[in-house]
Write an enzyme that holds these catalytic residues in place. Structure first.
Site: not given
Length: 544
Positions: A151, A157, A222, A248, A250, A258, A308, A341
């Site tokens: 192409h 473009c 890190c 690390c 540092c 994670c 009360c 109640c």
């Protein structure tokens, strides 16, 4: 110190296992050979060295497949820079299928400019002009660029397409022809962007560098704050990296799966929920629910401190403390006029009791988590320098029996590792033994009940806690440097080595209990890293 010796010997004898199940390393620390694993190797790569590390993998794949660099990058990104998986798929699928699945279109062998397959008309208006099929402007052939797929569009473009792709956050820029999967030549992308927008060209270069980390399962940034600028790479990662932790250069330690701060022996999913709970207002809401009522008029929380069941808000509204409903002022000690109640009282009491139980349970585990966290910081900031100074004084003491004081440093490092594991074990216990938040599997016939498993874990946790405190107290005692007798110094040394071994063995047993007895009970599969004496592995600096 003699009384401590007796206590420690008692704890050492109650370890639940024989010495034959362990081997002793050079430092006198015991380790289970079944759980002994080959140490993982990590390297810390500074941002300015990322291109060098990235080029190593690119060059290998370019030579293996005999393809250009941007094709090699597309292939590696598709396989998340996993060279082991790439080699495996090469044997099973073959090169052509792998390239097709990654969207790699090799350049056609013809030297002539090939028009797009959809173009039916001749594109040349004259020998000097060509029409772009995107903007329909006529330009000289030198103002066009033809992709590997065949192409060809004008440079203006193409440049606009590249800028739009970068603004969309795309690291891989594909051909702008309809449904064409081919990856654009990154050298041409840099060249065209550099003519119009050098900042965009630099951004594209940064995207390519970051793809080595962002799309690579064996490399993680890190998470230090402020950021140290390093990415940590796990060497020889075969497939998905194992659950592991790394430190690390540092000083920041983090979970490699994670990218959260190191949280072993707590699984990633539990630690994430604990962090979210600390950041959120869930516990504040539970406390308000357990201890306050909302005014039915101004909706502000009200706390009752005796008296009360008729409560009056500052806005003037009267309400019943049992159900929170609006009432009048007329009342006695036991009832409120025109208000009842009682049918909801039992349900309301159960709701409040449950909320109070949850709050107190969270408070129990949080207080212990926080207390050991404070002790760990104090041991890192105050005890560490004191132990180093004490070791220097012992070595300067001289004598034929005193060769070095490395046992002090070894004991201190093990203390920190076990203290951190003990701290996080309370997070694990908070979620593990709450059936509402962490569903468990049905028990198999003849197996230990969940209550028995909890007792076993808490027994190990209690022993680790007691011996960690003894080791911390021993290292904080600064009388050994003043001891005149070499035999007395050696006695203290042996006591520290024995106590360190006891702490390590108990900590390892606590890990084993989590791995073998508790985690298999969870409906949601979870795992933790194996126990690592002395804490996470330390990443070495990547050679620039």
């Amino acid at each position: 110190m003699d009384s401590d010796d007796d206590e420690d010997e008692a704890m050492e004898g109650d370890d639940g296992g024989g010495d034959d199940d362990f081997y002793v390393d050079d430092c006198g620390h015991e380790e289970d050979p079944v759980r002994r694993e080959r140490p993982l190797e990590f390297s810390a790569i500074k941002k300015e060295s990322l291109s060098v590390a990235q080029q190593q993998d690119l060059s290998m794949v370019m030579g293996m497949f005999n393809i250009k660099q941007h094709h090699a990058r597309a292939l590696l990104i598709h396989y998340r820079w996993d060279t082991y998986r790439l080699n495996d798929h090469l044997e099973r699928k073959g090169q052509d299928r792998m390239l097709m699945e990654a969207g790699v279109v090799l350049q056609q062998e013809s030297n002539s400019v090939v028009p797009p397959p959809a173009a039916s008309k001749k594109r040349k208006l004259s020998r000097k002009k060509v029409t772009c099929e995107v903007c329909f402007e006529d330009s000289s052939p030198g103002a066009f660029w033809t992709m590997d797929c065949g192409h060809s569009f004008c440079n203006d473009c193409w440049t606009g397409h590249f800028v739009a792709a970068l603004d969309g956050g795309n690291k891989q820029i594909r051909c702008m022809a309809f449904k064409c999967p081919a990856i654009c030549d990154e050298d041409m992308v840099r060249r065209l962007l550099g003519r119009r927008d050098p900042a965009a060209a630099e951004r594209f270069h940064d995207f390519l560098l970051r793809s080595y980390v962002d799309d690579n399962s064996a490399v993680k940034w890190c998470p230090s704050v402020p950021h140290c600028g390093r990415a940590v790479r796990l060497a020889a990662a075969d497939g998905e990296p194992p659950v592991c932790e790394v430190e690390c250069p540092c000083g920041a330690s983090f979970c490699f799966r994670c990218a959260a701060p190191a949280h072993s022996p707590c699984p990633c999913a539990m630690w994430e929920r604990w962090e979210a709970k600390g950041r959120g207002e869930a516990e504040n809401i539970k406390w308000l629910l357990a201890n306050t009522k909302s005014c039915p008029k101004c909706f502000k929380p009200i706390i009752k401190d005796g008296g009360c069941n008729l409560v009056t808000c500052k806005c003037g509204q009267h309400l019943c403390w049992l159900c929170g409903g609006a009432t009048g002022l007329s009342h006695t000690w036991t009832s409120i006029a025109n208000h009842s109640c009682n049918r909801f009282e039992a349900e309301e009491k159960k709701k409040v009791d449950d909320a109070k139980r949850q709050v107190r349970r969270y408070e129990h585990y949080y207080n212990r988590f926080q207390s050991h966290g404070v002790s760990c910081r104090a041991e890192r900031e105050q005890l560490g320098p004191a132990v180093a100074a004490r070791a220097a004084r012992l070595e300067s003491h001289g004598g034929s029996l005193i060769t070095d004081a490395s046992w002090l440093g070894n004991a201190y490092r093990r203390l920190l590792g076990c203290r951190q594991a003990l701290t996080r074990s309370y997070v694990f216990a908070y979620y593990m033994f709450d059936g509402e938040e962490t569903p468990t599997r049905p028990l198999e016939p003849g197996s230990l009940s969940m209550a028995q498993r909890q007792d076993l874990f808490e027994d190990y946790q209690e022993q680790v806690e007691a011996n960690v405190e003894r080791l911390s107290r021993l290292l904080a005692t600064d009388d050994a440097a003043e001891l005149p007798e070499e035999e007395e110094i050696l006695r203290v040394r042996q006591h520290a080595i024995n106590l360190t071994g006891t702490v390590e063995k108990l900590c390892r047993q606590m890990y084993s209990c989590i791995q073998d007895e508790l985690l298999p009970m969870l409906v949601e599969p979870m795992s933790i890293m194996s126990y690592q004496p002395g804490g996470p592995s330390t990443a070495s600096e990547f050679p620039a």
